[in-house]
Write a protein that holds these residues in place. Structure first.
Motif, PDB file in Angstrom:
ATOM      1  N   GLY A  65       0.801  -1.266   0.021  1.00  0.00           N
ATOM      2  CA  GLY A  65       0.002  -0.038   0.252  1.00  0.00           C
ATOM      3  C   GLY A  65       0.782   1.356  -0.008  1.00  0.00           C
ATOM      4  N   ALA A  66       2.012   1.360   0.670  1.00  0.00           N
ATOM      5  CA  ALA A  66       2.813   2.456   0.812  1.00  0.00           C
ATOM      6  C   ALA A  66       3.831   2.546  -0.527  1.00  0.00           C
ATOM      7  N   SER A  67       3.865   1.605  -1.501  1.00  0.00           N
ATOM      8  CA  SER A  67       4.554   1.669  -2.543  1.00  0.00           C
ATOM      9  C   SER A  67       3.774   1.455  -3.849  1.00  0.00           C
ATOM     10  N   ALA A  68       2.440   1.299  -3.801  1.00  0.00           N
ATOM     11  CA  ALA A  68       1.597   1.213  -4.969  1.00  0.00           C
ATOM     12  C   ALA A  68       1.428   2.444  -5.713  1.00  0.00           C
ATOM     13  N   GLY A  69       1.653   3.751  -5.129  1.00  0.00           N
ATOM     14  CA  GLY A  69       1.779   4.955  -5.934  1.00  0.00           C
ATOM     15  C   GLY A  69       0.206   5.432  -6.135  1.00  0.00           C
ATOM     16  N   ASN A  70      -0.004   5.844  -7.353  1.00  0.00           N
ATOM     17  CA  ASN A  70      -1.455   6.193  -7.809  1.00  0.00           C
ATOM     18  C   ASN A  70      -2.009   5.017  -8.659  1.00  0.00           C
ATOM     19  N   VAL A  71      -2.729   4.439  -7.966  1.00  0.00           N
ATOM     20  CA  VAL A  71      -3.615   3.256  -8.219  1.00  0.00           C
ATOM     21  C   VAL A  71      -4.422   3.411  -9.210  1.00  0.00           C
ATOM     22  N   GLY A  72      -5.209   4.504  -9.360  1.00  0.00           N
ATOM     23  CA  GLY A  72      -6.479   4.927  -9.946  1.00  0.00           C
ATOM     24  C   GLY A  72      -5.711   5.216 -11.410  1.00  0.00           C
ATOM     25  N   ARG A  73      -4.665   5.964 -11.324  1.00  0.00           N
ATOM     26  CA  ARG A  73      -3.815   6.139 -12.943  1.00  0.00           C
ATOM     27  C   ARG A  73      -3.099   5.057 -13.496  1.00  0.00           C
ATOM     28  N   ASN A  74      -2.705   4.145 -12.547  1.00  0.00           N
ATOM     29  CA  ASN A  74      -2.284   2.897 -13.108  1.00  0.00           C
ATOM     30  C   ASN A  74      -3.124   2.218 -13.779  1.00  0.00           C
ATOM     31  N   ILE A  75      -4.583   2.108 -13.189  1.00  0.00           N
ATOM     32  CA  ILE A  75      -5.490   1.355 -13.812  1.00  0.00           C
ATOM     33  C   ILE A  75      -6.315   2.065 -14.942  1.00  0.00           C
ATOM     34  N   LEU A  76      -6.520   3.274 -14.940  1.00  0.00           N
ATOM     35  CA  LEU A  76      -7.131   3.973 -15.985  1.00  0.00           C
ATOM     36  C   LEU A  76      -6.099   4.297 -17.292  1.00  0.00           C
ATOM     37  N   GLY A  77      -4.737   4.532 -16.864  1.00  0.00           N
ATOM     38  CA  GLY A  77      -4.076   4.864 -18.089  1.00  0.00           C
ATOM     39  C   GLY A  77      -3.798   6.428 -17.895  1.00  0.00           C
ATOM     40  N   PRO A  78      -2.856   6.912 -19.013  1.00  0.00           N
ATOM     41  CA  PRO A  78      -2.479   8.355 -18.953  1.00  0.00           C
ATOM     42  C   PRO A  78      -3.479   9.186 -19.574  1.00  0.00           C
ATOM     43  N   ALA A  79      -4.477   8.540 -20.362  1.00  0.00           N
ATOM     44  CA  ALA A  79      -5.770   9.033 -21.071  1.00  0.00           C
ATOM     45  C   ALA A  79      -6.766   9.652 -20.167  1.00  0.00           C
ATOM     46  N   ALA A  80      -6.984   9.014 -19.027  1.00  0.00           N
ATOM     47  CA  ALA A  80      -7.980   9.417 -18.042  1.00  0.00           C
ATOM     48  C   ALA A  80      -7.783  10.970 -17.389  1.00  0.00           C
ATOM     49  N   SER A  81      -8.860  11.408 -17.038  1.00  0.00           N
ATOM     50  CA  SER A  81      -8.600  12.736 -16.548  1.00  0.00           C
ATOM     51  C   SER A  81      -8.381  12.737 -15.074  1.00  0.00           C
ATOM     52  N   ASN A  82      -7.839  13.559 -14.564  1.00  0.00           N
ATOM     53  CA  ASN A  82      -7.831  13.727 -13.062  1.00  0.00           C
ATOM     54  C   ASN A  82      -8.885  13.500 -12.179  1.00  0.00           C
ATOM     55  N   GLU A  83     -10.109  14.018 -12.669  1.00  0.00           N
ATOM     56  CA  GLU A  83     -11.511  13.816 -11.819  1.00  0.00           C
ATOM     57  C   GLU A  83     -11.551  12.264 -12.074  1.00  0.00           C
ATOM     58  N   GLN A  84     -11.364  11.645 -13.107  1.00  0.00           N
ATOM     59  CA  GLN A  84     -11.720  10.201 -13.291  1.00  0.00           C
ATOM     60  C   GLN A  84     -10.781   9.344 -12.183  1.00  0.00           C
ATOM     61  N   VAL A  85      -9.582   9.763 -12.247  1.00  0.00           N
ATOM     62  CA  VAL A  85      -8.685   9.093 -11.447  1.00  0.00           C
ATOM     63  C   VAL A  85      -8.964   9.413  -9.908  1.00  0.00           C
ATOM     64  N   GLU A  86      -9.286  10.664  -9.596  1.00  0.00           N
ATOM     65  CA  GLU A  86      -9.681  10.782  -8.071  1.00  0.00           C
ATOM     66  C   GLU A  86     -10.941  10.117  -7.801  1.00  0.00           C
ATOM     67  N   ARG A  87     -11.718   9.791  -8.705  1.00  0.00           N
ATOM     68  CA  ARG A  87     -13.058   9.121  -8.458  1.00  0.00           C
ATOM     69  C   ARG A  87     -12.805   7.669  -8.018  1.00  0.00           C
ATOM     70  N   LEU A  88     -11.841   7.061  -8.960  1.00  0.00           N
ATOM     71  CA  LEU A  88     -11.541   5.679  -8.750  1.00  0.00           C
ATOM     72  C   LEU A  88     -11.067   5.287  -7.635  1.00  0.00           C
ATOM     73  N   ASN A  89      -9.651   6.253  -7.367  1.00  0.00           N
ATOM     74  CA  ASN A  89      -9.069   6.164  -6.151  1.00  0.00           C
ATOM     75  C   ASN A  89      -9.850   6.099  -4.795  1.00  0.00           C
ATOM     76  N   SER A  90     -11.003   7.108  -4.669  1.00  0.00           N
ATOM     77  CA  SER A  90     -11.965   7.221  -3.825  1.00  0.00           C
ATOM     78  C   SER A  90     -12.884   5.967  -3.556  1.00  0.00           C
ATOM     79  N   GLU A  91     -13.190   5.453  -4.818  1.00  0.00           N
ATOM     80  CA  GLU A  91     -14.057   4.385  -4.750  1.00  0.00           C
ATOM     81  C   GLU A  91     -13.296   2.950  -4.060  1.00  0.00           C
ATOM     82  N   LEU A  92     -11.846   3.018  -4.490  1.00  0.00           N
ATOM     83  CA  LEU A  92     -10.923   1.911  -3.882  1.00  0.00           C
ATOM     84  C   LEU A  92     -10.661   2.321  -2.521  1.00  0.00           C
ATOM     85  N   GLY A  93     -10.786   3.302  -1.917  1.00  0.00           N
ATOM     86  CA  GLY A  93     -10.401   3.824  -0.429  1.00  0.00           C
ATOM     87  C   GLY A  93      -9.032   4.329  -0.532  1.00  0.00           C
TER      88      GLY A  93
END
Length: 313
Positions: free
Chosen positions: A28-56
């Motif tokens: 968990g400490a080394s995983a980095g931005n999980v939402g960005r890793n899953i969605l890829g560079p094309a996703a918006s910051n809002e999408q990444v933040e929403r996914l990170n929030s869903e994953l906790g």
């Protein structure tokens, strides 16, 4: 014996909690931005933040672990972050492959190592030297190289066994056996080399004991002394080595499953660790830790039965 069993179960329960906890905190400490890793560079910051929030992932790390632990205690291990496959299904569907591989290898290695170790200890001479030379060779050869050579010779060139794939026992017992021959052989070589040396040493030490000479002086046959008395005492060391081998084979199954394309938990653990798919990794760790705890409990009970002094330790 009951108190002894409770102590071992308590120690196993602590491991069952500690190992996933350490893995969760480290990953968990080394995983980095999980939402960005899953969605890829094309996703918006809002999408990444929403996914990170869903994953906790927007919560403190300790809170993430407590939330996961609370769900895990109810049997909910979550789902893969990347494929949405339930963790329980991912583990249950792949566990029989790894269990088949590791258990078959352990049983085969134990039988061969016992025969070789006892023969070396009893006959000594050229038998002992041969066993020790083969053990050194088994130690020296890298497991992944052995697996590749077995596949190249017996699968690619000779065509005796399939190079990749796995067939369930329920689908075809013969196909299941064929699909495991090469992976089991690759894992068993190193296991036999280590266990045979340990068993040889244990049998030699036991044969040198005064009580063995006393039994012989009373007229007991050499066969009875060996198989009834010596092996019972030497089996304590042998069982301990087999337990350690089982744990090592669970780790060795990772590269063997990748080489032979076996759909086991070793392969999914390797892929999930590379991706940072924490739920899958934790599910696999819980399953493997539980298996190790049960196997060690069985071995400890067997050792306690053979050697009552072990119950006091």
């Amino acid at each position: 014996m009951f108190t002894f069993t409770l102590k071992k179960l308590g120690a196993g329960f602590v491991l069952l909690i500690a190992i996933p906890a350490i893995a969760f905190l480290l990953m968990g400490a080394s995983a980095g931005n999980v939402g960005r890793n899953i969605l890829g560079p094309a996703a918006s910051n809002e999408q990444v933040e929403r996914l990170n929030s869903e994953l906790g992932r927007d919560q403190p790390l300790l809170q993430q672990f407590l939330d996961w632990g609370g769900r895990a205690l109810t049997g909910d291990l979550g789902a893969s972050w990347y494929t949405n496959e339930p963790v329980a299904s991912a583990v249950v569907n792949r566990l029989p492959v790894t269990v088949s591989l590791v258990v078959t290898t352990t049983v085969l290695a134990a039988l061969i190592a016992t025969v070789a170790g006892v023969a070396a200890a009893v006959y000594r001479g050229w038998v002992d030297r041969t066993v020790q030379i083969l053990a050194i060779i088994g130690f020296a050869l890298p497991g992944f190289w052995v697996a590749l050579m077995l596949a190249l010779v017996f699968a690619v060139r000779l065509g005796w066994f399939p190079a990749t794939g796995y067939i369930a026992f329920t689908a075809s017992p013969a196909g299941w056996a064929q699909s495991l021959v090469l992976p089991v052989a690759a894992l068993a070589l190193g296991a036999v080399a280590s266990a045979a040396q340990q068993i040889r040493g244990a049998v030699i030490d036991t044969l040198r004991q005064d009580w063995v000479r006393t039994l012989r002086s009373r007229g007991l046959s050499a066969r009875r002394v060996l198989f009834v008395h010596v092996l019972r005492n030497a089996s304590v060391s042998g069982l301990t080595v087999i337990a350690l081998q089982f744990v090592g084979l669970l780790g060795g199954a990772v590269f063997v499953e990748r080489i032979y394309a076996l759909p086991g938990i070793g392969q999914v653990l390797s892929n999930s660790t590379a991706q940072g798919d924490i739920p899958i990794v934790l599910g696999v760790l819980i399953a493997t830790t539980a298996i190790v705890v049960l196997v060690n409990l069985f071995i400890d009970l067997a050792v306690a039965f053979l050697n009552p002094k072990a119950r006091q330790s």
